[in-house]
Design an enzyme around this catalytic site. Structure first.
Site, mmCIF file in Angstrom:
data_model
loop_
_atom_site.group_PDB
_atom_site.id
_atom_site.type_symbol
_atom_site.label_atom_id
_atom_site.label_comp_id
_atom_site.label_asym_id
_atom_site.label_seq_id
_atom_site.Cartn_x
_atom_site.Cartn_y
_atom_site.Cartn_z
ATOM 1 N N CYS A 150 11.878 17.992 30.666
ATOM 2 C CA CYS A 150 12.419 19.191 31.317
ATOM 3 C C CYS A 150 13.909 19.264 31.009
ATOM 4 O O CYS A 150 14.361 18.696 30.018
ATOM 5 C CB CYS A 150 12.111 19.222 32.813
ATOM 6 S SG CYS A 150 13.038 18.055 33.823
ATOM 7 N N THR A 151 14.669 19.917 31.843
ATOM 8 C CA THR A 151 16.094 20.095 31.569
ATOM 9 C C THR A 151 16.910 18.888 32.022
ATOM 10 O O THR A 151 17.473 18.163 31.216
ATOM 11 C CB THR A 151 16.622 21.386 32.242
ATOM 12 O OG1 THR A 151 15.820 22.491 31.810
ATOM 13 C CG2 THR A 151 18.078 21.644 31.866
ATOM 14 N N GLY A 152 16.995 18.660 33.323
ATOM 15 C CA GLY A 152 17.864 17.620 33.857
ATOM 16 C C GLY A 152 17.173 16.340 34.253
ATOM 17 O O GLY A 152 17.828 15.388 34.680
ATOM 18 N N ASN A 153 15.839 16.302 34.141
ATOM 19 C CA ASN A 153 15.044 15.130 34.495
ATOM 20 C C ASN A 153 15.251 14.731 35.958
ATOM 21 O O ASN A 153 15.300 13.549 36.291
ATOM 22 C CB ASN A 153 15.360 13.980 33.540
ATOM 23 C CG ASN A 153 14.365 12.827 33.604
ATOM 24 O OD1 ASN A 153 14.747 11.688 33.454
ATOM 25 N ND2 ASN A 153 13.097 13.113 33.822
ATOM 26 N N THR A 154 15.358 15.748 36.834
ATOM 27 C CA THR A 154 15.472 15.471 38.268
ATOM 28 C C THR A 154 14.428 16.226 39.094
ATOM 29 O O THR A 154 14.284 15.935 40.279
ATOM 30 C CB THR A 154 16.877 15.836 38.806
ATOM 31 O OG1 THR A 154 17.120 17.214 38.578
ATOM 32 C CG2 THR A 154 17.954 14.984 38.158
ATOM 33 N N CYS A 155 13.723 17.173 38.504
ATOM 34 C CA CYS A 155 12.733 17.960 39.262
ATOM 35 C C CYS A 155 11.362 17.906 38.603
ATOM 36 O O CYS A 155 10.503 17.128 39.006
ATOM 37 C CB CYS A 155 13.192 19.418 39.401
ATOM 38 S SG CYS A 155 14.760 19.635 40.265
ATOM 39 N N ARG A 156 11.157 18.746 37.590
ATOM 40 C CA ARG A 156 9.823 18.908 37.010
ATOM 41 C C ARG A 156 9.291 17.669 36.301
ATOM 42 O O ARG A 156 8.161 17.236 36.556
ATOM 43 C CB ARG A 156 9.803 20.098 36.044
ATOM 44 C CG ARG A 156 9.952 21.424 36.737
ATOM 45 C CD ARG A 156 10.182 22.536 35.743
ATOM 46 N NE ARG A 156 11.551 22.427 35.208
ATOM 47 C CZ ARG A 156 12.091 23.261 34.339
ATOM 48 N NH1 ARG A 156 11.362 24.256 33.866
ATOM 49 N NH2 ARG A 156 13.323 23.107 33.920
ATOM 50 N N ASP A 201 11.706 26.244 36.532
ATOM 51 C CA ASP A 201 12.517 25.256 37.243
ATOM 52 C C ASP A 201 12.598 25.641 38.714
ATOM 53 O O ASP A 201 13.001 26.750 39.051
ATOM 54 C CB ASP A 201 13.921 25.231 36.629
ATOM 55 C CG ASP A 201 14.723 24.015 37.038
ATOM 56 O OD1 ASP A 201 14.351 23.338 38.015
ATOM 57 O OD2 ASP A 201 15.737 23.756 36.372
#
Length: 166
Positions: A24-30, A133
């Site tokens: 994903c983008t920031g590797n903190t959610c999805r 996101d």
């Protein structure tokens, strides 16, 4: 199922373990949510699969969002980990790279532009479209994403792992 600390430490050819890498983008959610759900799904199987996640714009060492942790806990899934920036080596050493959006897929492919084999292993997690996101949208959006991933990931992993054995 065995877990290993980092997907980029051992050459892909060095061992028969398959690696599923969620992006994903920031590797903190999805992607950490997908990683937790995938590990949960594979926990009782005999398959030798390493599951990891990374972000195309992640900073090393960030914690998963509180909403992500709560969404996983509501499913009785415990996740420990921290954000990891995606690298070309991680992609090259993964058996399957599953992206949340087409832009993540494009970014990952750009990292291995010189490696057609690695590019071929990069694909969307959801063949029907992007997984948006949830950041900043409240717990109910994270819970809905977790429910969607609980439907999507078991089927997707079963298909990929079956193809690997064919």
């Amino acid at each position: 199922m065995r877990y290993h600390p980092r997907v980029d430490m051992v050459p892909r050819q060095a061992y028969p373990m398959r690696t599923i890498l969620f992006i994903c983008t920031g590797n903190t959610c999805r992607s950490p949510m997908a990683e937790g759900i995938a590990r949960h799904h594979l926990a009782d199987r005999e398959d030798d699969v390493f599951v990891a996640s990374a972000g195309v714009a992640a900073f090393e060492g960030g914690s998963p969002s509180l909403e992500t942790i709560r969404a996983l806990e509501s499913l009785d899934i415990r996740h420990e980990g921290c954000s990891t920036p995606l690298t070309g080596d991680m992609i090259r050493k993964a058996s399957h790279v599953l992206c949340m959006t087409s832009s993540h897929q494009a970014a990952a492919r750009a990292m291995v532009a010189d490696d057609a084999e690695a590019q071929a292993r990069i694909e969307p997690l959801d063949p029907n479209g992007d997984l948006p996101d949830p950041i900043g949208q409240g717990q109910h959006v994270y819970d809905a994403l977790a429910a969607r991933l609980m439907e999507l990931i078991p089927e997707r992993l079963d298909t990929l792992l079956k193809e690997d054995h064919a």
